[in-house]
Design an enzyme around this catalytic site. Structure first.
Site, mmCIF file in Angstrom:
data_model
loop_
_atom_site.group_PDB
_atom_site.id
_atom_site.type_symbol
_atom_site.label_atom_id
_atom_site.label_comp_id
_atom_site.label_asym_id
_atom_site.label_seq_id
_atom_site.Cartn_x
_atom_site.Cartn_y
_atom_site.Cartn_z
ATOM 1 N N CYS A 54 0.640 -1.294 0.012
ATOM 2 C CA CYS A 54 0.390 -0.038 0.221
ATOM 3 C C CYS A 54 0.889 1.471 -0.156
ATOM 4 C CB CYS A 54 -0.670 0.008 1.142
ATOM 5 S SG CYS A 54 -0.331 0.182 2.965
ATOM 6 N N HIS B 257 -2.372 1.227 6.583
ATOM 7 C CA HIS B 257 -3.113 1.070 5.730
ATOM 8 C C HIS B 257 -3.264 2.610 4.842
ATOM 9 C CE1 HIS B 257 -4.360 -0.978 1.495
ATOM 10 N NE2 HIS B 257 -5.419 -0.081 1.945
ATOM 11 N N HIS C 205 -6.028 1.988 -4.164
ATOM 12 C CA HIS C 205 -5.066 1.649 -2.771
ATOM 13 C C HIS C 205 -4.788 0.012 -3.511
ATOM 14 C CE1 HIS C 205 -8.256 -0.778 -0.725
ATOM 15 N NE2 HIS C 205 -8.962 -0.651 -1.442
#
Length: 345
Positions: free
Chosen positions: A257, A307, A319
């Site tokens: 990520c 994240h 993402h």
């Protein structure tokens, strides 16, 4: 409760027991809580991914430090050998002089004194001889001190290297444990993916405006102007479908990520940190109500921002979700939203 949710909850429980860290709160036994259950499963996987990436980075940094320390030890060993050679050379020279004095009954030095023309010359010659003898000893002492310094330096480097090796072993142990945990998550991941398509029907409706926007700006993907946010978003979407890869920082083999957001920002000359823990401090903080396309959005907690994605507008973000998934567009509806940072001015 349907059988699919039962299996998902059972797999979630097994994964939490298997790992040393509790990755999420227990999922409530509620047949109407299917969406929350899926979100919890995905968050669990993201947390595990994030922890593995952190340990991988620590191990990589460790290996670099070990390599640098070992190179320093090698160089110091060479310095130590040179210091010993110089010391031995001076010792040999001093011993030869002493031996000559002994064999000649100190005649060589005495002759110098006896040949003095007057008392002033005698004092001068005596001073010269004393300085010569002291110089021999001072030279030896200097090389001995240098040898001791180099030897201590080597001992410190060896101690540091041993500490780094111990840390490396510890990180490798953690990584093994986390990889074992990853194996236990496979069933969890499969069931989470089977429980919902890449985009559910409701998600498709929520993302309709976002997709219209993306379609209208796709021609700007070749631009690299950081002031053109449409170009930033268009470029980011060129990686849709790219696999998630632990520690990934490039399109091939894939991104994690934070590797994805760092890569996109770097393309436009914007430098941000490598991990979520770094990136959450980049740029300036933005409230959720003030989000603009290009803002980085974080999920998790202040102590564990596990994240990150990039807001694209219209209540959506792009993402790299988690292991087994691909870069995609998702609606910004998660319950673990944390904060946002503006890195594009």
């Amino acid at each position: 409760m349907n059988s699919l949710l039962k299996k998902s909850i059972l797999a979630l429980t097994m994964s939490i027991v298997f790992t040393t860290t509790a990755y999420a709160e227990p999922v409530q036994n509620n047949a109407n809580n299917g969406k929350t259950t899926i979100e919890s499963l995905q968050i669990n996987i993201e947390k595990l991914d994030n922890e593995i990436e952190t340990v991988m980075k620590q191990t990589d940094d460790n290996n670099k430090q070990i390599a640098a320390t070992e190179a320093s030890i090698k160089n110091t060993q060479t310095e130590l050998q040179d210091a010993e050679a110089n010391l031995n050379k001076e010792k040999d020279l001093f011993n030869k002089r002493v031996k000559t004095m002994y064999i000649n009954g100190f005649d060589g030095y005495l002759n110098v004194l006896l040949q003095s023309k007057d008392i002033g010359d005698l004092i001068s010659n005596t001073d010269t001889l004393v300085k010569l003898i002291n110089l021999n000893q001072d030279t030896i002492n200097k090389y001995k001190q240098n040898k001791d310094l180099v030897s201590n330096k080597k001992d410190n480097l060896v101690a540091k290297n041993n500490t780094l090796l111990a840390l490396k072993a510890d990180n490798e142990k953690k990584l093994t444990q986390l990889n074992s945990a990853k194996e236990s998550q496979k069933k969890l991941l499969i069931e989470a993916q089977a429980a919902q398509n890449s985009y559910s029907g409701s998600d498709q409706v929520a993302l309709a405006d976002a997709f219209k926007y993306l379609d209208s700006i796709k021609s700007k993907a070749s631009s690299n102007s950081p002031s053109d946010i449409d170009a930033v978003i268009a470029y980011a979407t060129t990686f849709l479908g790219t696999p998630y890869v632990w520690g990934g920082t490039s399109p091939k083999p894939g991104f994690d990520c934070s590797g994805f957001t760092q890569y996109v920002c770097a393309h436009f000359g914007v430098s941000i940190g490598r991990t979520t823990y770094d990136q959450i401090n980049d740029g300036t903080e933005v409230s959720r109500s003030s989000l603009k396309p290009g803002d980085l959005i974080f999920f998790g907690t202040a102590s564990d921002p596990h994240h990150v994605g990039m807001y694209i507008g219209f209540g959506a973000y792009i993402h790299a979700p988690h292991t087994g998934d691909v870069i995609k567009i998702s609606p910004l509806t998660r319950s673990d939203y944390l904060t946002a940072r503006r890195v594009f001015k």
